[in-house]
Design a protein around this motif. Structure first.
Motif, PDB file in Angstrom:
ATOM      1  N   GLY A  63       1.315  -1.100   0.378  1.00 38.68           N
ATOM      2  CA  GLY A  63       0.367   0.247  -0.324  1.00 38.68           C
ATOM      3  C   GLY A  63       0.968   0.918   0.411  1.00 38.68           C
ATOM      4  O   GLY A  63       1.526   0.975   0.990  1.00 38.68           O
ATOM      5  N   PHE A  64       0.923   1.752  -1.176  1.00 35.54           N
ATOM      6  CA  PHE A  64       1.854   3.258  -1.255  1.00 35.54           C
ATOM      7  C   PHE A  64       1.341   3.971   0.154  1.00 35.54           C
ATOM      8  O   PHE A  64       1.936   4.819   0.496  1.00 35.54           O
ATOM      9  CB  PHE A  64       0.953   3.843  -2.785  1.00 35.54           C
ATOM     10  N   ALA A  65       0.162   4.564   0.552  1.00 33.47           N
ATOM     11  CA  ALA A  65      -0.449   5.031   1.170  1.00 33.47           C
ATOM     12  C   ALA A  65      -0.023   4.852   2.975  1.00 33.47           C
ATOM     13  O   ALA A  65       0.425   5.495   3.007  1.00 33.47           O
ATOM     14  CB  ALA A  65      -1.983   5.824   1.102  1.00 33.47           C
ATOM     15  N   SER A  66       0.114   3.587   3.313  1.00 28.02           N
ATOM     16  CA  SER A  66       0.158   3.052   4.501  1.00 28.02           C
ATOM     17  C   SER A  66       1.660   3.591   4.008  1.00 28.02           C
ATOM     18  O   SER A  66       2.197   4.036   6.150  1.00 28.02           O
ATOM     19  CB  SER A  66       0.383   1.991   4.671  1.00 28.02           C
ATOM     20  N   GLN A  80      12.962   0.421  -0.461  1.00 24.57           N
ATOM     21  CA  GLN A  80      13.351  -1.031  -0.092  1.00 24.57           C
ATOM     22  C   GLN A  80      12.927  -1.896  -0.151  1.00 24.57           C
ATOM     23  O   GLN A  80      13.037  -3.182  -0.336  1.00 24.57           O
ATOM     24  CB  GLN A  80      13.990  -0.318   1.666  1.00 24.57           C
ATOM     25  N   VAL A  81      10.998  -1.773   0.402  1.00 22.15           N
ATOM     26  CA  VAL A  81      10.239  -2.817   0.174  1.00 22.15           C
ATOM     27  C   VAL A  81      10.091  -3.526  -0.592  1.00 22.15           C
ATOM     28  O   VAL A  81       9.798  -4.684  -1.323  1.00 22.15           O
ATOM     29  CB  VAL A  81       8.790  -2.789   1.640  1.00 22.15           C
ATOM     30  N   LEU A  82       9.826  -2.876  -1.632  1.00 23.51           N
ATOM     31  CA  LEU A  82       9.473  -2.787  -3.428  1.00 23.51           C
ATOM     32  C   LEU A  82      10.420  -3.975  -3.732  1.00 23.51           C
ATOM     33  O   LEU A  82      10.685  -4.990  -4.028  1.00 23.51           O
ATOM     34  CB  LEU A  82       8.406  -1.830  -3.399  1.00 23.51           C
ATOM     35  N   GLN A  83      12.318  -2.987  -3.447  1.00 16.85           N
ATOM     36  CA  GLN A  83      13.168  -4.075  -4.021  1.00 16.85           C
ATOM     37  C   GLN A  83      12.976  -5.612  -3.025  1.00 16.85           C
ATOM     38  O   GLN A  83      13.170  -6.412  -4.146  1.00 16.85           O
ATOM     39  CB  GLN A  83      14.531  -3.178  -3.632  1.00 16.85           C
ATOM     40  N   ALA A  84      13.097  -5.181  -2.030  1.00 18.65           N
ATOM     41  CA  ALA A  84      13.349  -6.466  -1.195  1.00 18.65           C
ATOM     42  C   ALA A  84      12.003  -7.554  -1.855  1.00 18.65           C
ATOM     43  O   ALA A  84      12.369  -8.994  -1.129  1.00 18.65           O
ATOM     44  CB  ALA A  84      12.731  -6.226   0.429  1.00 18.65           C
ATOM     45  N   LEU A  93       2.813  -5.926  -6.375  1.00 23.38           N
ATOM     46  CA  LEU A  93       2.027  -5.057  -6.586  1.00 23.38           C
ATOM     47  C   LEU A  93       1.551  -4.191  -5.720  1.00 23.38           C
ATOM     48  O   LEU A  93       1.791  -4.275  -5.067  1.00 23.38           O
ATOM     49  CB  LEU A  93       0.674  -5.796  -6.912  1.00 23.38           C
ATOM     50  N   LEU A  94       1.548  -2.836  -7.147  1.00 24.67           N
ATOM     51  CA  LEU A  94       1.667  -1.610  -5.650  1.00 24.67           C
ATOM     52  C   LEU A  94      -0.022  -1.099  -6.080  1.00 24.67           C
ATOM     53  O   LEU A  94      -0.115  -1.044  -6.996  1.00 24.67           O
ATOM     54  CB  LEU A  94       2.912  -0.395  -6.239  1.00 24.67           C
ATOM     55  N   ASP A  95      -0.386  -0.776  -4.798  1.00 22.81           N
ATOM     56  CA  ASP A  95      -1.349   0.153  -4.454  1.00 22.81           C
ATOM     57  C   ASP A  95      -1.221   1.651  -5.093  1.00 22.81           C
ATOM     58  O   ASP A  95      -0.166   2.042  -4.223  1.00 22.81           O
ATOM     59  CB  ASP A  95      -2.503   0.084  -3.031  1.00 22.81           C
ATOM     60  N   GLY A 114       7.180   4.220 -15.068  1.00 18.92           N
ATOM     61  CA  GLY A 114       8.298   4.721 -16.645  1.00 18.92           C
ATOM     62  C   GLY A 114       9.648   4.243 -15.972  1.00 18.92           C
ATOM     63  O   GLY A 114      10.182   3.860 -14.457  1.00 18.92           O
ATOM     64  N   GLU A 115      10.442   4.737 -16.943  1.00 17.34           N
ATOM     65  CA  GLU A 115      12.163   4.326 -16.900  1.00 17.34           C
ATOM     66  C   GLU A 115      12.658   4.967 -14.914  1.00 17.34           C
ATOM     67  O   GLU A 115      13.717   4.271 -14.354  1.00 17.34           O
ATOM     68  CB  GLU A 115      12.877   5.377 -17.595  1.00 17.34           C
ATOM     69  N   ARG A 116      12.926   5.716 -14.426  1.00 15.22           N
ATOM     70  CA  ARG A 116      13.218   6.192 -13.171  1.00 15.22           C
ATOM     71  C   ARG A 116      12.438   6.420 -11.964  1.00 15.22           C
ATOM     72  O   ARG A 116      12.475   6.590 -11.409  1.00 15.22           O
ATOM     73  CB  ARG A 116      13.691   7.944 -13.844  1.00 15.22           C
ATOM     74  N   THR A 117      11.872   5.245 -12.752  1.00 15.66           N
ATOM     75  CA  THR A 117      10.737   5.043 -11.721  1.00 15.66           C
ATOM     76  C   THR A 117      11.718   4.539  -9.973  1.00 15.66           C
ATOM     77  O   THR A 117      12.672   4.369  -9.714  1.00 15.66           O
ATOM     78  CB  THR A 117       9.588   3.342 -11.751  1.00 15.66           C
ATOM     79  N   LEU A 118      11.112   5.432  -9.064  1.00 12.83           N
ATOM     80  CA  LEU A 118      11.311   4.504  -7.132  1.00 12.83           C
ATOM     81  C   LEU A 118      11.111   3.808  -6.855  1.00 12.83           C
ATOM     82  O   LEU A 118      11.013   3.312  -5.427  1.00 12.83           O
ATOM     83  CB  LEU A 118      11.360   6.145  -6.438  1.00 12.83           C
ATOM     84  N   PHE A 119       9.641   3.039  -7.178  1.00 16.34           N
ATOM     85  CA  PHE A 119       9.221   1.992  -7.148  1.00 16.34           C
ATOM     86  C   PHE A 119       8.974   0.852  -8.148  1.00 16.34           C
ATOM     87  O   PHE A 119       8.044   0.719  -8.150  1.00 16.34           O
ATOM     88  CB  PHE A 119       7.419   2.962  -6.276  1.00 16.34           C
TER      89      PHE A 119
END
Length: 289
Positions: A63-66, A80-84, A93-95, A114-119
């Motif tokens: 959850g992005f908002a959390s 960090q969590v998404l990469q882990a 999957l990202l909300d 996009g190409e330079r996403t942080l997520f």
């Protein structure tokens, strides 16, 4: 193709469950919060869950908002969590953050996919009730970057029928929303027969799930609200096709906050026991071939 990867991971683990990391601060075990900022404790607990449960869950929903509500450090923890999760082999999957305009949708699509996403993620979940111009900006990334898009059409909360089950002509409102999504799904179907454009629906509404599965055979169904009191594994079974494919079921507090109901059992042991119990319950009614 990402949705094919999701289905393959579900088949490999014989488990259509999705670990949902969309927690309240009160869901964090006390020991995880000691001597740390809330954002660091939050991210740290999520990573511990990911590593502990990777043998059971094929996918994770974040959850992005959390994380955003924890401030700038929370967004760093989200990355960090998404990469882990990706490193651990999950389908990720990202909300999406709240989208209230076509411009916001354009910005969110570029920043997330996009190409330079942080997520980093394999797919994104957005809402549908602002209309198609608030999810169409994500479609080029489905075609060109092989990402997935899930659009919420029917939620699991108790008051959802007040709006989403009203009649709109000859259709229910949430079926009309699914009709709109289905228009964009036909040319993005993968080898398992499901499109990279899918829908999210409430795990508590068995008749809705039955109708959605029958009417939209090419749409993958993401089931929300398994932790709600009026949801159960039998209801969820109506979302799957005859081969046990085409759907996945999300659980958040039921897994991450299982320690609250487990007495003196270790936090991660409680989460694992809850995860295994969810898998058993779902596969009692659904055989994954």
């Amino acid at each position: 193709m990402a949705v094919d990867m999701l289905q393959e991971k579900i088949r490999k683990k014989k488990n259509p469950s999705v670990l949902e990391l969309n927690l309240a601060p009160s869901d964090l075990p006390p020991d995880d919060s000691a001597g740390r900022t809330l954002a660091a404790a939050y991210g740290g607990y999520c990573e511990r869950l990911l590593l502990s449960l990777k043998s059971v869950f094929p996918a994770v929903r974040v959850g992005f908002a959390s994380f955003a509500l924890l401030g700038p450090e929370g967004l760093e923890q989200l990355t960090q969590v998404l990469q882990a999760a990706s490193n651990a082999g999950y389908y990720v999957l990202l909300d999406a953050p709240e989208i209230w305009s076509p411009d916001a949708a354009e910005n969110a699509a570029e920043r997330i996919l996009g190409e330079r996403t942080l997520f980093p993620c394999d797919g994104v979940l957005v809402g549908s009730y602002l209309g198609s111009d608030c999810y169409r900006p994500f479609l080029p990334y489905c075609r060109e970057k092989k990402k997935d898009l899930f659009v919420t059409v029917r939620t699991a909360n108790k008051s959802a029928p007040e709006i989403q089950d009203l009649l709109a002509g000859s259709r229910l409102v949430h079926t009309a929303a699914a009709d709109h999504v289905n228009r964009y799904a036909g040319d993005l179907v993968g080898k398992w027969g499901y499109s990279r454009i899918g829908i999210a629906a409430g795990a508590s509404a068995s008749e809705s799930l039955r109708n959605l599965r029958k009417k939209y055979p090419k749409l993958f169904l993401l089931l929300d609200g398994y932790d709600y009191p009026n949801s159960n594994a039998k209801n969820c079974s109506f979302a799957f096709d005859q081969f046990g494919h085409g759907a996945a079921v999300c659980s958040g507090k039921g897994i991450a906050a299982a320690w609250k109901r487990a007495g003196n059992v270790d936090v991660l042991t409680a989460a694992m026991e809850a995860a295994e119990r969810m898998k058993r319950n779902l596969t009692r009614y659904t055989t994954i071939l």
